[in-house]
Each structure stands twice: as structure tokens, then as C-alpha cells.
Design a protein around this motif. Structure first.
Motif, PDB file in Angstrom:
ATOM      1  N   UNK A 142       0.886  -1.171   0.000  1.00 40.95           N
ATOM      2  CA  UNK A 142       0.000   0.000   0.000  1.00 40.95           C
ATOM      3  C   UNK A 142       0.914   1.209   0.000  1.00 40.95           C
ATOM      4  N   UNK A 143       0.713   2.050  -1.003  1.00 40.58           N
ATOM      5  CA  UNK A 143       1.591   3.186  -1.246  1.00 40.58           C
ATOM      6  C   UNK A 143       0.759   4.458  -1.274  1.00 40.58           C
ATOM      7  N   UNK A 144       1.301   5.542  -0.740  1.00 41.48           N
ATOM      8  CA  UNK A 144       0.647   6.846  -0.819  1.00 41.48           C
ATOM      9  C   UNK A 144       1.556   7.805  -1.565  1.00 41.48           C
ATOM     10  N   UNK A 171       2.306  11.778 -11.311  1.00 39.81           N
ATOM     11  CA  UNK A 171       3.720  11.956 -11.611  1.00 39.81           C
ATOM     12  C   UNK A 171       4.588  11.308 -10.517  1.00 39.81           C
ATOM     13  N   UNK A 172       4.202  11.494  -9.270  1.00 40.64           N
ATOM     14  CA  UNK A 172       4.935  10.880  -8.159  1.00 40.64           C
ATOM     15  C   UNK A 172       4.810   9.359  -8.212  1.00 40.64           C
ATOM     16  N   UNK A 173       3.628   8.881  -8.612  1.00 45.91           N
ATOM     17  CA  UNK A 173       3.431   7.435  -8.760  1.00 45.91           C
ATOM     18  C   UNK A 173       4.329   6.888  -9.862  1.00 45.91           C
ATOM     19  N   UNK A 174       4.354   7.574 -10.998  1.00 47.32           N
ATOM     20  CA  UNK A 174       5.198   7.142 -12.111  1.00 47.32           C
ATOM     21  C   UNK A 174       6.669   7.089 -11.690  1.00 47.32           C
ATOM     22  N   UNK A 175       7.118   8.110 -10.987  1.00 51.06           N
ATOM     23  CA  UNK A 175       8.501   8.144 -10.511  1.00 51.06           C
ATOM     24  C   UNK A 175       8.776   6.982  -9.567  1.00 51.06           C
ATOM     25  N   UNK A 176       7.839   6.702  -8.671  1.00 58.72           N
ATOM     26  CA  UNK A 176       8.008   5.592  -7.738  1.00 58.72           C
ATOM     27  C   UNK A 176       8.154   4.270  -8.492  1.00 58.72           C
ATOM     28  N   UNK A 177       7.299   4.063  -9.488  1.00 58.25           N
ATOM     29  CA  UNK A 177       7.337   2.804 -10.238  1.00 58.25           C
ATOM     30  C   UNK A 177       8.586   2.715 -11.112  1.00 58.25           C
ATOM     31  N   UNK A 178       8.844   3.751 -11.912  1.00 61.59           N
ATOM     32  CA  UNK A 178       9.928   3.660 -12.900  1.00 61.59           C
ATOM     33  C   UNK A 178      11.320   3.847 -12.299  1.00 61.59           C
ATOM     34  N   UNK A 179      11.441   4.734 -11.330  1.00 62.05           N
ATOM     35  CA  UNK A 179      12.772   5.031 -10.786  1.00 62.05           C
ATOM     36  C   UNK A 179      13.135   4.234  -9.542  1.00 62.05           C
ATOM     37  N   UNK A 180      12.148   3.717  -8.849  1.00 60.59           N
ATOM     38  CA  UNK A 180      12.456   3.036  -7.593  1.00 60.59           C
ATOM     39  C   UNK A 180      12.051   1.567  -7.606  1.00 60.59           C
ATOM     40  N   UNK A 181      10.754   1.314  -7.728  1.00 59.27           N
ATOM     41  CA  UNK A 181      10.264  -0.056  -7.574  1.00 59.27           C
ATOM     42  C   UNK A 181      10.746  -0.985  -8.685  1.00 59.27           C
ATOM     43  N   UNK A 237      -0.957  -2.494 -10.442  1.00 60.75           N
ATOM     44  CA  UNK A 237      -1.461  -1.512  -9.482  1.00 60.75           C
ATOM     45  C   UNK A 237      -2.971  -1.362  -9.563  1.00 60.75           C
ATOM     46  N   UNK A 238      -3.565  -1.085  -8.410  1.00 60.20           N
ATOM     47  CA  UNK A 238      -4.981  -0.730  -8.309  1.00 60.20           C
ATOM     48  C   UNK A 238      -5.057   0.548  -7.492  1.00 60.20           C
ATOM     49  N   UNK A 239      -5.817   1.510  -8.001  1.00 58.88           N
ATOM     50  CA  UNK A 239      -5.939   2.802  -7.337  1.00 58.88           C
ATOM     51  C   UNK A 239      -7.225   2.842  -6.517  1.00 58.88           C
ATOM     52  N   UNK A 240      -7.115   3.277  -5.270  1.00 54.96           N
ATOM     53  CA  UNK A 240      -8.288   3.430  -4.424  1.00 54.96           C
ATOM     54  C   UNK A 240      -9.049   4.669  -4.886  1.00 54.96           C
ATOM     55  N   UNK A 241     -10.315   4.504  -5.201  1.00 60.14           N
ATOM     56  CA  UNK A 241     -11.138   5.631  -5.620  1.00 60.14           C
ATOM     57  C   UNK A 241     -11.636   6.425  -4.418  1.00 60.14           C
ATOM     58  N   UNK A 242     -11.922   5.714  -3.330  1.00 53.72           N
ATOM     59  CA  UNK A 242     -12.427   6.353  -2.121  1.00 53.72           C
ATOM     60  C   UNK A 242     -12.089   5.462  -0.941  1.00 53.72           C
ATOM     61  N   UNK A 243     -11.708   6.062   0.154  1.00 54.98           N
ATOM     62  CA  UNK A 243     -11.483   5.299   1.379  1.00 54.98           C
ATOM     63  C   UNK A 243     -12.805   5.235   2.134  1.00 54.98           C
ATOM     64  N   UNK A 244     -13.377   4.057   2.189  1.00 51.02           N
ATOM     65  CA  UNK A 244     -14.668   3.867   2.831  1.00 51.02           C
ATOM     66  C   UNK A 244     -14.497   3.728   4.337  1.00 51.02           C
ATOM     67  N   UNK A 245     -13.436   3.057   4.745  1.00 54.58           N
ATOM     68  CA  UNK A 245     -13.182   2.836   6.162  1.00 54.58           C
ATOM     69  C   UNK A 245     -11.693   2.743   6.384  1.00 54.58           C
ATOM     70  N   UNK A 246     -11.243   3.260   7.501  1.00 54.38           N
ATOM     71  CA  UNK A 246      -9.840   3.152   7.872  1.00 54.38           C
ATOM     72  C   UNK A 246      -9.747   3.197   9.380  1.00 54.38           C
ATOM     73  N   UNK A 247      -9.032   2.277   9.946  1.00 55.49           N
ATOM     74  CA  UNK A 247      -8.788   2.307  11.382  1.00 55.49           C
ATOM     75  C   UNK A 247      -7.411   1.724  11.657  1.00 55.49           C
ATOM     76  N   UNK A 248      -6.816   2.172  12.717  1.00 59.60           N
ATOM     77  CA  UNK A 248      -5.573   1.568  13.183  1.00 59.60           C
ATOM     78  C   UNK A 248      -5.844   0.738  14.429  1.00 59.60           C
ATOM     79  N   UNK A 249      -7.082   0.785  14.918  1.00 53.75           N
ATOM     80  CA  UNK A 249      -7.433   0.081  16.154  1.00 53.75           C
ATOM     81  C   UNK A 249      -7.598  -1.412  15.895  1.00 53.75           C
ATOM     82  N   UNK A 250      -6.864  -2.199  16.628  1.00 56.59           N
ATOM     83  CA  UNK A 250      -6.979  -3.654  16.572  1.00 56.59           C
ATOM     84  C   UNK A 250      -8.178  -4.049  17.430  1.00 56.59           C
ATOM     85  N   UNK A 251      -8.989  -4.995  16.973  1.00 58.17           N
ATOM     86  CA  UNK A 251     -10.139  -5.403  17.787  1.00 58.17           C
ATOM     87  C   UNK A 251      -9.677  -6.016  19.111  1.00 58.17           C
ATOM     88  N   UNK A 252      -9.972  -5.342  20.199  1.00 57.43           N
ATOM     89  CA  UNK A 252      -9.638  -5.840  21.533  1.00 57.43           C
ATOM     90  C   UNK A 252     -10.878  -6.547  22.054  1.00 57.43           C
TER      91      UNK A 252
END
Length: 168
Positions: A109-111, A116-126, A137-152
Motif C-alpha cells: 500500500x503506497x501513498x 507523476x509521483x506514482x510514475x517516478x516511484x514505479x519507474x525510478x524506484x520499484x 497496481x490498483x488505485x483506491x477511488x475512495x477510502x470507505x473505512x480506515x482504522x488503526x485500532x486492533x479489535x480488543x
């Protein structure tokens, strides 16, 4: 370390807000500050709490594109996997990297800020990492949900577990 209901409450509260003072946390979990601090230190020592972080807003920092990249390697020997993992962990735009089963060997997962930054990441680095056969690659169109909380588990889950194991 066996977790009890108070330990689980502490973990949930700290996941929700790591900035809580010990006095605030103690109040929320119905302990006095000294035993609360001792429990937090014990949870840290036991590895339940790895680190405390501040979550930033990616869009405020100009990171508007979230990309999931499937990487297939030429071969999956230990040296090739180790070399890829070392190279990819050095890339600052890689937020997550997983060794996968299935068609691709890795999922990243890359941000990035823009295409242009994506192209540089792919061609010059990855793509310059040795041993890569395919990048998809698959591009996220919308973030529907995001959490860092682990289910306790809640206290009923914890008590049910101890009853099953005969500890109740």
C-alpha cells in the motif's frame, strides 16, 4: 501475561487516544493512577503496547493517491524475498507491505501526491529492484473505512475464553 477486564479497557482507551494522561486513563478504567501506570508499564513490557504514534492526515500533506501494488518476483527463494523486503522497506511512500499467497508475492500500500509521483516511484524506484517479474497496481477511488485500532476482545469474550480453557 493473562489479560483481565481492566487490562482490556486500558488497551481500548489507549487505542482510542494515546494522548491520555495517566490520571485520565485511570479515571476511565476505574483505577487509581499508581496501579494504572503499573498496568500500562506491564502491558508495554509484555509487548501488548508496541509504540504510541500520532496519526497524520495524508491529504493535508499532499498525499492524495492511495495505491495497492501487487508485485510478483522472478523466484521466491529466501535470498530473493529478503532482498526485495530490504529494498521496499527503504521506500518512504510504502505504508504497508505483505508477503502474500495467491497470484502475487507481495501486496504494497503506497501513498503518493499525484500520478507523476506514482510514475517516478514505479519507474525510478520499484522497477529497479532486482528480481521483480511483474508489477500491477490498483488505485483506491475512495477510502470507505480506515482504522488503526486492533479489535480488543470485550470482557465477555475474555471470560468466555478463560471458561473454555478451564481457568474460570
Amino acid at each position: 501475561m493473562e489479560l483481565d477486564a481492566i487490562d482490556l479497557k486500558i488497551l481500548r482507551e489507549l487505542q482510542a487516544d494515546a494522548r491520555l494522561t495517566n490520571v485520565e486513563l485511570a479515571s476511565r478504567v476505574n483505577l487509581s493512577p499508581s496501579p494504572c501506570l503499573a498496568r500500562v508499564k506491564a502491558l508495554e513490557a509484555a509487548g501488548y503496547i508496541r509504540q504510541r504514534v500520532t496519526l497524520l492526515d495524508p491529504s493535508k500533506l499532499g498525499l492524495h493517491i492511495n495505491v495497492f501494488i501487487h508485485v510478483t518476483l522472478e523466484n521466491q527463494n529466501r535470498d530473493g524475498l529478503d532482498a526485495f523486503e530490504a529494498a521496499v522497506t527503504a521506500l518512504p511512500n510504502v505504508m504497508e507491505c505483505y508477503l502474500m499467497s495467491g497470484d502475487a508475492d507481495y501486496l504494497l500500500r503506497v501513498m503518493v501526491s499525484d500520478m507523476s509521483a506514482y510514475e517516478t516511484l514505479i519507474t525510478d524506484r520499484l522497477s529497479r529492484i532486482p528480481g521483480i517479474r511483474n508489477i500491477r497496481s490498483s488505485f483506491a477511488l475512495k477510502q470507505v473505512m480506515y482504522t488503526t485500532a486492533i479489535p480488543v476482545p470485550d470482557t465477555t469474550d475474555a471470560s468466555a475464553k478463560s471458561e473454555k480453557s478451564g481457568d474460570a
